[in-house]
Design a protein around this motif. Structure first.
Motif, PDB file in Angstrom:
ATOM      1  N   ILE A   8       0.885  -1.162   0.000  1.00 31.76           N
ATOM      2  CA  ILE A   8       0.000   0.000   0.000  1.00 31.76           C
ATOM      3  C   ILE A   8       0.920   1.208   0.000  1.00 31.76           C
ATOM      4  O   ILE A   8       1.792   1.326   0.866  1.00 31.76           O
ATOM      5  CB  ILE A   8      -0.890   0.023   1.256  1.00 31.76           C
ATOM      6  N   GLY A   9       0.759   2.083  -0.961  1.00 27.41           N
ATOM      7  CA  GLY A   9       1.618   3.257  -1.046  1.00 27.41           C
ATOM      8  C   GLY A   9       0.856   4.539  -0.802  1.00 27.41           C
ATOM      9  O   GLY A   9      -0.244   4.715  -1.311  1.00 27.41           O
ATOM     10  N   GLY A  26       1.780   1.517  15.649  1.00 26.33           N
ATOM     11  CA  GLY A  26       2.473   0.246  15.733  1.00 26.33           C
ATOM     12  C   GLY A  26       3.234  -0.174  14.489  1.00 26.33           C
ATOM     13  O   GLY A  26       3.818  -1.255  14.461  1.00 26.33           O
ATOM     14  N   PHE A  27       3.248   0.651  13.449  1.00 28.07           N
ATOM     15  CA  PHE A  27       4.016   0.322  12.253  1.00 28.07           C
ATOM     16  C   PHE A  27       5.497   0.499  12.575  1.00 28.07           C
ATOM     17  O   PHE A  27       5.884   1.483  13.207  1.00 28.07           O
ATOM     18  CB  PHE A  27       3.625   1.226  11.079  1.00 28.07           C
ATOM     19  N   VAL A  28       6.312  -0.442  12.138  1.00 28.61           N
ATOM     20  CA  VAL A  28       7.737  -0.408  12.449  1.00 28.61           C
ATOM     21  C   VAL A  28       8.516   0.059  11.222  1.00 28.61           C
ATOM     22  O   VAL A  28       8.599  -0.649  10.213  1.00 28.61           O
ATOM     23  CB  VAL A  28       8.239  -1.797  12.906  1.00 28.61           C
ATOM     24  N   GLU A  42       7.145  -3.175   7.087  1.00 30.85           N
ATOM     25  CA  GLU A  42       6.595  -4.474   6.733  1.00 30.85           C
ATOM     26  C   GLU A  42       5.368  -4.749   7.587  1.00 30.85           C
ATOM     27  O   GLU A  42       5.346  -4.479   8.789  1.00 30.85           O
ATOM     28  CB  GLU A  42       7.632  -5.581   6.934  1.00 30.85           C
ATOM     29  N   LEU A  43       4.339  -5.282   6.956  1.00 32.29           N
ATOM     30  CA  LEU A  43       3.082  -5.583   7.620  1.00 32.29           C
ATOM     31  C   LEU A  43       2.951  -7.088   7.802  1.00 32.29           C
ATOM     32  O   LEU A  43       3.615  -7.868   7.108  1.00 32.29           O
ATOM     33  CB  LEU A  43       1.911  -5.063   6.782  1.00 32.29           C
ATOM     34  N   PRO A  44       2.094  -7.521   8.710  1.00 32.78           N
ATOM     35  CA  PRO A  44       1.872  -8.958   8.860  1.00 32.78           C
ATOM     36  C   PRO A  44       1.476  -9.581   7.521  1.00 32.78           C
ATOM     37  O   PRO A  44       0.778  -8.964   6.723  1.00 32.78           O
ATOM     38  CB  PRO A  44       0.720  -9.038   9.867  1.00 32.78           C
ATOM     39  N   LEU A  47       2.932  -8.023   3.472  1.00 31.74           N
ATOM     40  CA  LEU A  47       2.618  -6.769   2.783  1.00 31.74           C
ATOM     41  C   LEU A  47       3.482  -5.654   3.351  1.00 31.74           C
ATOM     42  O   LEU A  47       4.078  -5.793   4.420  1.00 31.74           O
ATOM     43  CB  LEU A  47       1.144  -6.411   2.949  1.00 31.74           C
ATOM     44  N   ARG A  48       3.534  -4.529   2.652  1.00 32.25           N
ATOM     45  CA  ARG A  48       4.316  -3.388   3.111  1.00 32.25           C
ATOM     46  C   ARG A  48       3.499  -2.108   3.006  1.00 32.25           C
ATOM     47  O   ARG A  48       2.660  -1.978   2.120  1.00 32.25           O
ATOM     48  CB  ARG A  48       5.578  -3.234   2.254  1.00 32.25           C
ATOM     49  N   LEU A  49       3.756  -1.160   3.914  1.00 30.91           N
ATOM     50  CA  LEU A  49       3.240   0.196   3.813  1.00 30.91           C
ATOM     51  C   LEU A  49       4.397   1.042   3.302  1.00 30.91           C
ATOM     52  O   LEU A  49       5.458   1.093   3.927  1.00 30.91           O
ATOM     53  CB  LEU A  49       2.753   0.725   5.164  1.00 30.91           C
TER      54      LEU A  49
END
Length: 134
Positions: A8-9, A26-28, A42-44, A47-49
């Motif tokens: 997701i960008g 909580g996003f790292v 990185e998302l669970p 996926l990535r933000l």
């Protein structure tokens, strides 16, 4: 060939403000991400933000302009651990100065639901299933 969903960008006007906002949720992001033109968390599930500064986008797409016309640019939805967490996260963000769009409420579709805006006006939906009616 089979394209697959990977990221997701979001285009952001202030990288430091956006990284700080999403870290609160909580996003790292790596240390120093707030000083970079591009940042990834990185998302669970793999996926990535992706966050890209406006100038970064203009470096390869000079005609790019932020959307206009009011309302949020886009939204992402975050599942909370329960209705109380929806309320707590909303209050924490609004208390920190972020704009609340929709205060927490018990939605008719069975969720505790609220919306807050990130620094660029993107909607962040906070939700959790409501306990089953007894």
């Amino acid at each position: 060939m089979s394209p697959r969903f990977d990221a997701i960008g979001l285009v952001v006007s202030d990288m430091a403000a956006s990284v700080a906002f999403y870290r609160r949720l909580g996003f790292v992001f790596p240390d120093g991400a707030e000083e970079q033109p591009h940042a990834e968390a990185e998302l669970p599930g793999g996926l990535r933000l992706l966050l890209d500064g406006e100038e970064t986008v203009r470096s390869f797409h000079p005609q790019w302009r932020p959307p206009s016309g009011g309302g949020s640019r886009t939204s992402i939805a975050l599942l909370c651990d329960g209705p109380q967490e929806v309320d707590a996260v909303y209050e924490e963000l609004v208390g920190a100065g972020y704009q609340g769009e929709l205060k927490p409420w018990d939605a008719f579709w069975g969720q505790r639901y609220a919306v807050v805006h990130d620094p660029d006006g993107n909607g962040v939906d906070l939700f959790a299933p409501l306990p089953a009616a007894q």
